[in-house]
Design a protein around this motif. Sequence first.
Motif, short mmCIF file in Angstrom:
data_model
loop_
_atom_site.label_atom_id
_atom_site.label_comp_id
_atom_site.label_asym_id
_atom_site.label_seq_id
_atom_site.Cartn_x
_atom_site.Cartn_y
_atom_site.Cartn_z
N GLY A 125 -2.83 0.96 2.45
CA GLY A 125 -2.17 -0.19 3.08
C GLY A 125 -2.72 -1.47 2.52
N SER A 126 -1.98 -2.08 1.54
CA SER A 126 -2.36 -3.37 0.95
C SER A 126 -3.76 -3.36 0.32
CB SER A 126 -2.24 -4.49 1.99
OG SER A 126 -0.88 -4.63 2.39
N VAL A 127 -4.12 -2.25 -0.27
CA VAL A 127 -5.40 -2.20 -0.99
C VAL A 127 -5.25 -2.93 -2.33
CG1 VAL A 127 -7.09 -0.70 -2.14
CG2 VAL A 127 -6.11 -0.02 0.07
N LYS A 128 -6.23 -3.78 -2.64
CA LYS A 128 -6.25 -4.54 -3.89
C LYS A 128 -7.67 -4.46 -4.46
CE LYS A 128 -2.13 -6.56 -3.03
NZ LYS A 128 -1.57 -5.44 -2.27
N VAL A 166 -8.73 5.73 -1.67
CA VAL A 166 -7.61 4.87 -1.25
C VAL A 166 -6.31 5.37 -1.86
CG1 VAL A 166 -8.85 2.74 -0.69
CG2 VAL A 166 -8.29 3.23 -3.08
N LEU A 167 -5.22 5.14 -1.12
CA LEU A 167 -3.87 5.42 -1.62
C LEU A 167 -3.20 4.06 -1.77
CD1 LEU A 167 -1.67 7.43 -2.38
CD2 LEU A 167 -1.15 7.74 0.04
N VAL A 168 -2.93 3.71 -3.02
CA VAL A 168 -2.53 2.35 -3.36
C VAL A 168 -1.05 2.33 -3.73
CG1 VAL A 168 -3.04 0.41 -4.89
CG2 VAL A 168 -4.85 2.05 -4.33
N GLY A 169 -0.29 1.41 -3.16
CA GLY A 169 1.13 1.27 -3.51
C GLY A 169 1.30 0.20 -4.57
N GLY A 170 1.70 -0.98 -4.14
CA GLY A 170 2.05 -2.08 -5.05
C GLY A 170 1.03 -2.34 -6.16
N ALA A 171 -0.24 -2.34 -5.81
CA ALA A 171 -1.28 -2.68 -6.81
C ALA A 171 -1.48 -1.58 -7.85
CB ALA A 171 -2.60 -2.99 -6.10
N TRP A 182 3.40 5.29 -6.88
CA TRP A 182 4.33 4.36 -7.54
C TRP A 182 5.62 4.16 -6.74
CZ3 TRP A 182 4.15 6.30 -13.38
CH2 TRP A 182 2.85 6.14 -13.86
N LYS A 183 5.85 4.99 -5.73
CA LYS A 183 7.09 4.95 -4.94
C LYS A 183 8.30 5.00 -5.87
CE LYS A 183 4.54 2.76 -1.25
NZ LYS A 183 4.50 1.86 -0.10
N MET A 184 9.42 4.30 -5.55
CA MET A 184 10.59 4.39 -6.43
C MET A 184 10.56 3.24 -7.44
SD MET A 184 14.58 5.11 -5.46
CE MET A 184 15.09 3.40 -5.23
N SER A 214 4.79 7.56 5.33
CA SER A 214 5.48 6.90 6.46
C SER A 214 6.92 6.53 6.09
CB SER A 214 4.71 5.67 6.90
OG SER A 214 4.67 4.72 5.87
N GLU A 215 7.17 6.28 4.79
CA GLU A 215 8.55 5.97 4.40
C GLU A 215 9.44 7.20 4.49
OE1 GLU A 215 7.41 4.10 0.71
OE2 GLU A 215 6.42 2.54 1.88
N ARG A 216 8.90 8.39 4.28
CA ARG A 216 9.67 9.63 4.47
C ARG A 216 9.87 9.88 5.96
NH1 ARG A 216 12.19 11.18 0.23
NH2 ARG A 216 12.87 12.79 1.64
N TYR A 264 -4.86 8.03 5.73
CA TYR A 264 -4.51 7.22 6.90
C TYR A 264 -3.89 5.92 6.41
CZ TYR A 264 -4.86 3.89 10.67
OH TYR A 264 -4.55 2.92 11.58
N GLU A 265 -2.59 5.76 6.73
CA GLU A 265 -1.88 4.57 6.29
C GLU A 265 -1.17 3.93 7.49
OE1 GLU A 265 -0.90 4.72 1.80
OE2 GLU A 265 0.72 5.72 2.87
N PRO A 266 -1.79 2.92 8.10
CA PRO A 266 -1.12 2.25 9.21
C PRO A 266 0.12 1.53 8.68
CG PRO A 266 -3.17 1.11 8.63
CD PRO A 266 -3.11 2.34 7.79
N TRP A 292 1.92 -0.87 9.62
CA TRP A 292 1.91 -2.34 9.66
C TRP A 292 1.11 -2.94 8.50
CZ3 TRP A 292 -3.18 -3.79 10.27
CH2 TRP A 292 -4.03 -2.84 10.84
N ALA A 293 0.36 -2.11 7.78
CA ALA A 293 -0.44 -2.63 6.65
C ALA A 293 0.18 -2.28 5.31
CB ALA A 293 -1.86 -2.08 6.73
N ILE A 294 1.31 -1.55 5.31
CA ILE A 294 1.90 -1.09 4.05
C ILE A 294 2.82 -2.16 3.47
CG2 ILE A 294 3.44 0.60 2.97
CD1 ILE A 294 2.32 2.69 4.86
N GLY A 295 2.48 -2.64 2.29
CA GLY A 295 3.33 -3.59 1.59
C GLY A 295 3.44 -4.95 2.26
N THR A 296 2.57 -5.21 3.23
CA THR A 296 2.67 -6.45 3.99
C THR A 296 1.59 -7.47 3.60
OG1 THR A 296 1.19 -5.52 5.66
CG2 THR A 296 3.56 -5.25 6.03
#
Length: 271
Positions: free
Chosen positions: A227-230, A246-251, A19-21, A111-113, A181-183, A185-189
Motif C-alpha cells: 500500500g503506497s510503498v516507495k 513489501v508488495l509494491v504496485g505503482g512504484a 504490475w497490475k494491468m 483486494s482488486e479481485r 497485508y494490504e489495507p 485505503w492505502a492502495i494507490g492513494t
Amino acid sequence: MTTSTNGVFDRKPLIAGNWKMNMDHVQGITLLQKLAWTLADAEHDFDRVEVAVFPPFTDLRGVQTLTMGDNLPVHYGAQDLSAHDSGAYTGEISGQFLSRLGCSYVLVGHSERRAIHGETNELLAAKIAAAYRHGVTPVLCVGEGLDIRQAGTHVEYTLEQLRGSLAGVTAEQAETLVVAYEPVWAIGTGEVAGPKDAQELCAAIRVELAKLFGDEVAGKVRVLYGGSVKANNVAQILAEKDVDGVLVGGASLDAGEFANIVRFEHHLVTE
Ligand SMILES: O=C(CO)COP(=O)(O)O
C-alpha cells in the motif's frame, strides 16, 4: 527490527512488484531488463533479499525466456489463477500453465479481485488449493477497507479473511505460504499505513497462523505489507519485526524506484 544485531534476517525479505494491468509484453521485457541491470550494477545480493515481479499473464512467456536466457535471479508469478485445472472455463488460466511457465508465485485474493470481481474467501481457498496442486506458491492478500478501519474492527476483519481463505491448507503447505497485508485505503492513494499499523497487523496475522499451523510454521511464513510503498518509506516499514517484505504496485513500474526499494538496506532514495 527485521534483522537481529548481527544483520541476519528472521526470514528472507521478499520485495515483490505487482504490475497490475500495466506493461504489455514488450514493455514488460524492457522493464525487467532495466531492473536486472540496475540491480546488477548495484551488486545486489539476491540471496539476501529476494526479488519477484507479477506481470500480466500475456507477459509471462517473455519473462520466462528472458530470465532463463540471461540467467536472471529474479522470481516471477501471475496475478491470479483459476480454481480449476482444465476444461470449459473460458478466459481462465490454470495453475498448471503457470507452473509450466516457471512461475514461483501467484497472487491470490488481491483486494482488486475481491472488490471488482467479487471473489469470496471460499473461492480463494479453492484457488490456493489449485496453486499448491501445481507447485506454485500462493501469495494470499488480505486487508480492510476504510469503513472497517474507521470502525476499529480491522484486525478481526483481516483475520477472518485469512482464516476463510486458508481453509483446507495443511501445515506442510503453509510452510511456504506468503501473506500480504494490504489495507485497501492505502492502495494507490499515497496514504501509507504507518510502520506501527503494518506491524500491528503483520504480527496479528502471524499469531493467527500459529493458531492454525503451529509456532514453527508461523515462524517460517513471510508476511508482507502493501500500500503506497516507495523508496523513501520502505526502510521504516521493513524495520518492523513482523514485516518480512513489501508488495509494491505503482512504484514497481519504474525500474530505478523499484531497485531502490529492493535496496532498502542502503537507504537509497530517489527524489
Ligand atoms: O496493491 C498494491 C500491490 O499489490 C499496492 O499498490 P500501490 O503500491 O500502488 O499502492
